[in-house]
Design a protein around this motif. Structure first.
Motif, short mmCIF file in Angstrom:
data_model
loop_
_atom_site.label_atom_id
_atom_site.label_comp_id
_atom_site.label_asym_id
_atom_site.label_seq_id
_atom_site.Cartn_x
_atom_site.Cartn_y
_atom_site.Cartn_z
N TRP A 64 45.66 29.74 40.02
CA TRP A 64 46.85 30.43 40.49
C TRP A 64 47.65 29.72 41.58
CZ3 TRP A 64 48.00 33.76 37.03
CH2 TRP A 64 47.00 34.43 36.32
N ASP A 83 39.88 41.03 39.00
CA ASP A 83 41.03 41.05 38.08
C ASP A 83 41.74 39.71 37.96
OD1 ASP A 83 42.07 41.22 40.65
OD2 ASP A 83 43.42 42.88 40.22
N TRP A 84 41.81 38.93 39.06
CA TRP A 84 42.52 37.65 38.95
C TRP A 84 41.80 36.67 38.03
CZ3 TRP A 84 39.73 33.42 40.15
CH2 TRP A 84 38.71 33.52 41.09
N GLY A 92 42.56 38.08 34.28
CA GLY A 92 43.90 38.61 34.03
C GLY A 92 44.49 38.14 32.72
N ARG A 93 44.34 36.87 32.39
CA ARG A 93 44.91 36.33 31.15
C ARG A 93 44.19 36.88 29.93
NH1 ARG A 93 44.91 30.27 33.79
NH2 ARG A 93 46.79 30.51 35.06
N TRP A 150 48.63 37.72 37.95
CA TRP A 150 47.64 38.14 36.95
C TRP A 150 47.80 39.62 36.55
CZ3 TRP A 150 46.53 36.22 41.81
CH2 TRP A 150 46.14 37.17 42.78
N ARG A 151 48.70 40.33 37.21
CA ARG A 151 48.96 41.72 36.81
C ARG A 151 50.32 41.90 36.16
NH1 ARG A 151 47.15 44.14 42.44
NH2 ARG A 151 44.97 43.51 42.42
#
Length: 309
Positions: free
Chosen positions: A113, A249-250, A253-254, A307-308
């Protein structure tokens, strides 16, 4: 060595700091763009002036003496002040962020990221050069002379100035193929009947702790076919249907966005600490390059992290 009363020069102090940080005359010379013999002469002159040896030298390594370690703390402060003065002068002259920006970035998160954004930052600020370390070790920004770090989780170093740029949350997820084969767990206790992929880096490993909407907590000791300290390995295993995964979550995320993984037990909240922060050693006299990077990353993660989206 006999101590001299002549004043030390910034060039001598900068040479000492570069050699001490690089632990090598050759690497220090490459970093600062000087010949190694020049740095060696400056260090020797400094030691003769002070009357004390600052660095141990062998044919293979360089290390700080006790006197050198104490001197290094003060030299860093002096050189940082000079950098701040130059930055302030440049700002008055109409200059923008410039110079070498040293970044300490977490390994996996940084590669996913932050790394892809660095070319964009450098295109916007062409007078800045970046030296980035991607590592899961806890870098000491002050001692190692980093300008900015990105930190995940709870912060404990009171010497640092922190800016929260994003929240994070933990969740349970699995591949559709796994759920089709084994069924979807409806309660935390049902996890005991499933293959759970273990990340040994979690403090509570091998327990998964979660709380429902009424505040009731459950702690489940899970087990499964794979345990590792490499989160990316677990993501790939989960995508291939090997088992259920607790993740941040990060990290997934994809995979959630394209359906390779789907969340489970969504009514339950998993225990977590902290968020994602940009940290700097000090807010006082902060160089323009440091402020620019902190502000730039903050804007890229707002109002929602990538990522969201």
């Amino acid at each position: 060595m006999q101590q001299s009363h002549e004043p030390m020069t910034l060039a001598e102090m900068a040479a000492f700091a570069a050699i001490a940080e690089a632990r090598s005359f050759t690497r220090a010379a490459a970093r600062v763009g000087r010949d190694a013999t020049v740095l060696s002469r400056r260090l020797q002159s400094l030691e003769e002036r002070l009357g004390v040896r600052l660095l141990h030298r062998t044919t293979r390594s360089v290390s700080l003496t006790e006197a050198g370690a104490e001197f290094m703390v003060r030299v860093r402060a002096i050189l940082a002040s000079v950098d701040e003065a130059e930055a302030a002068a440049s700002a008055h002259a109409g200059g923008g962020p410039r110079g070498l920006l040293r970044l300490a970035l977490p390994g996996t998160f940084g590669r996913m990221w932050i790394g892809p954004l660095l070319p964009q930052f450098l295109a916007e600020f062409p007078d800045v050069r970046i030296e980035a370390e991607f590592s899961n070790r806890f870098a000491d920004l002050v001692a190692e002379n980093f300008d900015v770090a990105v930190r995940l989780g709870a912060l404990e170093d009171s010497r640092l100035v922190a800016r929260k740029v994003a929240t994070r949350r933990r969740l349970l997820c699995a591949a559709p193929s796994y759920l089709a084969r084994r069924g979807r767990p409806e309660t935390p206790r049902a996890l005991l009947e499933h293959s759970c992929l273990g990340f040994s880096g979690f403090q509570t490993f091998p327990a998964w702790e979660m709380t429902d909407r009424e505040g009731r907590s459950v702690r489940v000791e899970v087990s499964g076919p794979l345990v590792t300290d490499d989160a990316e390995v677990l993501v790939e295993a989960a995508v291939q249907g090997l088992g259920l995964m607790m993740s941040t979550d990060w990290l997934v995320g994809r995979e959630l966005a394209d359906g390779r993984l789907v969340p489970i037990l969504e009514d339950w909240t998993l225990a977590d600490e902290g968020a994602i922060y940009v940290v700097t050693p000090s807010a006082k006299g902060q160089a323009a390059k440091t402020r620019a990077f902190a502000d730039w990353i903050g804007k890229r993660f707002a109002p929602e992290p990538p990522w969201r989206r």
